[in-house]
Motif scaffolding. Structure first.
Motif, mmCIF file in Angstrom:
data_model
loop_
_atom_site.group_PDB
_atom_site.id
_atom_site.type_symbol
_atom_site.label_atom_id
_atom_site.label_comp_id
_atom_site.label_asym_id
_atom_site.label_seq_id
_atom_site.Cartn_x
_atom_site.Cartn_y
_atom_site.Cartn_z
ATOM 1 N N MET A 39 33.052 104.079 96.617
ATOM 2 C CA MET A 39 32.193 103.638 95.537
ATOM 3 C C MET A 39 31.371 104.846 95.062
ATOM 4 N N ASN A 40 31.600 105.247 93.833
ATOM 5 C CA ASN A 40 30.924 106.395 93.231
ATOM 6 C C ASN A 40 29.670 105.897 92.497
ATOM 7 N N LEU A 41 28.514 106.097 93.108
ATOM 8 C CA LEU A 41 27.266 105.583 92.538
ATOM 9 C C LEU A 41 26.911 106.254 91.220
ATOM 10 N N GLN A 42 27.252 107.523 91.062
ATOM 11 C CA GLN A 42 26.964 108.209 89.806
ATOM 12 C C GLN A 42 27.792 107.605 88.666
ATOM 13 N N LEU A 43 29.049 107.314 88.942
ATOM 14 C CA LEU A 43 29.917 106.698 87.934
ATOM 15 C C LEU A 43 29.427 105.295 87.596
ATOM 16 N N LEU A 44 29.031 104.538 88.617
ATOM 17 C CA LEU A 44 28.510 103.188 88.378
ATOM 18 C C LEU A 44 27.212 103.220 87.572
ATOM 19 N N SER A 45 26.355 104.200 87.849
ATOM 20 C CA SER A 45 25.112 104.282 87.073
ATOM 21 C C SER A 45 25.409 104.690 85.629
ATOM 22 N N SER A 46 26.451 105.491 85.404
ATOM 23 C CA SER A 46 26.854 105.832 84.031
ATOM 24 C C SER A 46 27.343 104.590 83.296
ATOM 25 N N LEU A 47 28.139 103.769 83.982
ATOM 26 C CA LEU A 47 28.616 102.529 83.376
ATOM 27 C C LEU A 47 27.442 101.624 83.001
ATOM 28 N N LEU A 48 26.495 101.505 83.899
ATOM 29 C CA LEU A 48 25.319 100.673 83.650
ATOM 30 C C LEU A 48 24.509 101.223 82.470
ATOM 31 N N LEU A 90 32.655 94.411 87.987
ATOM 32 C CA LEU A 90 31.521 93.525 88.252
ATOM 33 C C LEU A 90 30.242 94.044 87.597
ATOM 34 N N LEU A 91 29.988 95.336 87.749
ATOM 35 C CA LEU A 91 28.766 95.914 87.206
ATOM 36 C C LEU A 91 28.743 95.852 85.677
ATOM 37 N N THR A 92 29.852 96.198 85.033
ATOM 38 C CA THR A 92 29.861 96.167 83.571
ATOM 39 C C THR A 92 29.751 94.741 83.041
ATOM 40 N N SER A 93 30.329 93.792 83.756
ATOM 41 C CA SER A 93 30.208 92.390 83.339
ATOM 42 C C SER A 93 28.757 91.934 83.392
ATOM 43 N N VAL A 94 28.081 92.254 84.469
ATOM 44 C CA VAL A 94 26.669 91.898 84.589
ATOM 45 C C VAL A 94 25.846 92.650 83.530
ATOM 46 N N ALA A 95 26.169 93.924 83.328
ATOM 47 C CA ALA A 95 25.419 94.743 82.365
ATOM 48 C C ALA A 95 25.561 94.232 80.937
ATOM 49 N N GLY A 149 35.327 98.719 82.763
ATOM 50 C CA GLY A 149 34.717 98.930 84.079
ATOM 51 C C GLY A 149 35.748 98.997 85.182
ATOM 52 N N TRP A 150 36.744 98.119 85.116
ATOM 53 C CA TRP A 150 37.833 98.109 86.106
ATOM 54 C C TRP A 150 38.623 99.412 86.048
ATOM 55 N N GLN A 151 38.949 99.853 84.847
ATOM 56 C CA GLN A 151 39.720 101.083 84.663
ATOM 57 C C GLN A 151 38.962 102.295 85.208
ATOM 58 N N VAL A 152 37.656 102.307 84.999
ATOM 59 C CA VAL A 152 36.842 103.467 85.365
ATOM 60 C C VAL A 152 36.472 103.476 86.844
ATOM 61 N N ALA A 153 36.097 102.319 87.395
ATOM 62 C CA ALA A 153 35.553 102.304 88.754
ATOM 63 C C ALA A 153 36.023 101.117 89.597
ATOM 64 N N GLY A 154 37.171 100.550 89.286
ATOM 65 C CA GLY A 154 37.710 99.473 90.107
ATOM 66 C C GLY A 154 36.894 98.196 90.044
ATOM 67 N N ILE A 155 36.951 97.441 91.134
ATOM 68 C CA ILE A 155 36.305 96.126 91.168
ATOM 69 C C ILE A 155 34.788 96.236 90.980
#
Length: 176
Positions: A1-10, A79-84, A69-75
């Motif tokens: 889980m890449n937190l930097q990538l997830l924070s970029s998505l958010l 989930l994060l982009t859906s919530v965002a 979100g799935w393409q960029v960072a998997g499950i």
């Protein structure tokens, strides 16, 4: 889980949530700009594949965000982009619903409602132009899109499936 990538998505998708005035389709242009041009998460072709998949699957118009979100960072990205994309606008609409019902029919509320309709239409038009540009169909794609729009606006009872079939026929003939 890449937190930097997830924070970029958010950081990309939470603000877009507030722009979904015309539904999920209204932010397609900015999703493309962020995903392809700014962040470089995918190519035009990959974006178009995800866009096509989001259109043929049942669900909300903002399903594209989940697929990105799935393409960029998997499950976790999905989930994060859906919530965002859904949570901020849902909270805003819930809060505004109380205020809106309290002032229903007032001149300011009617003016805001009237002003939002062209904004939503413009955002959806921008999304259509973005998809046409990314598809690289050239003058054929733009011509078919323009003629289809004119035909559907002029003849309200015209079946969209017939227009789609005729557009496909034009491309089939053009490619031969």
């Amino acid at each position: 889980m890449n937190l930097q990538l997830l924070s970029s998505l958010l950081a990309v998708f939470a603000p877009l949530s507030f722009l979904t005035v015309g539904g999920g389709q209204s932010i397609v242009a900015d999703i493309h700009r962020q995903s392809v041009n700014v962040q470089g998460w995918m190519s035009d072709a990959q974006f178009l594949d995800l866009y096509a998949l989001s259109r043929i699957t049942p669900g909300p118009g903002a399903l594209l965000v989940t697929l990105v979100g799935w393409q960029v960072a998997g499950i976790w990205g999905a989930l994060l982009t859906s919530v965002a994309i859904f949570l901020p606008s849902s909270v805003l609409v819930y809060a505004l619903a109380h205020v809106w019902s309290r002032y229903r029919g007032k001149p300011l509320v009617r003016a805001i409602e009237s002003g939002l309709a062209p904004v939503a239409a413009g955002l959806i038009l921008a999304a259509s132009c973005t998809v046409l540009r990314a598809a690289e169909g050239g003058v054929w794609a733009w011509s078919v899109a323009a003629l289809s729009t004119i035909a559907l606006a002029a003849w309200k009872r015209l079946s969209p499936l017939l227009v789609l079939a005729l557009g496909g026929l034009v491309f089939w003939v053009a490619l031969r």
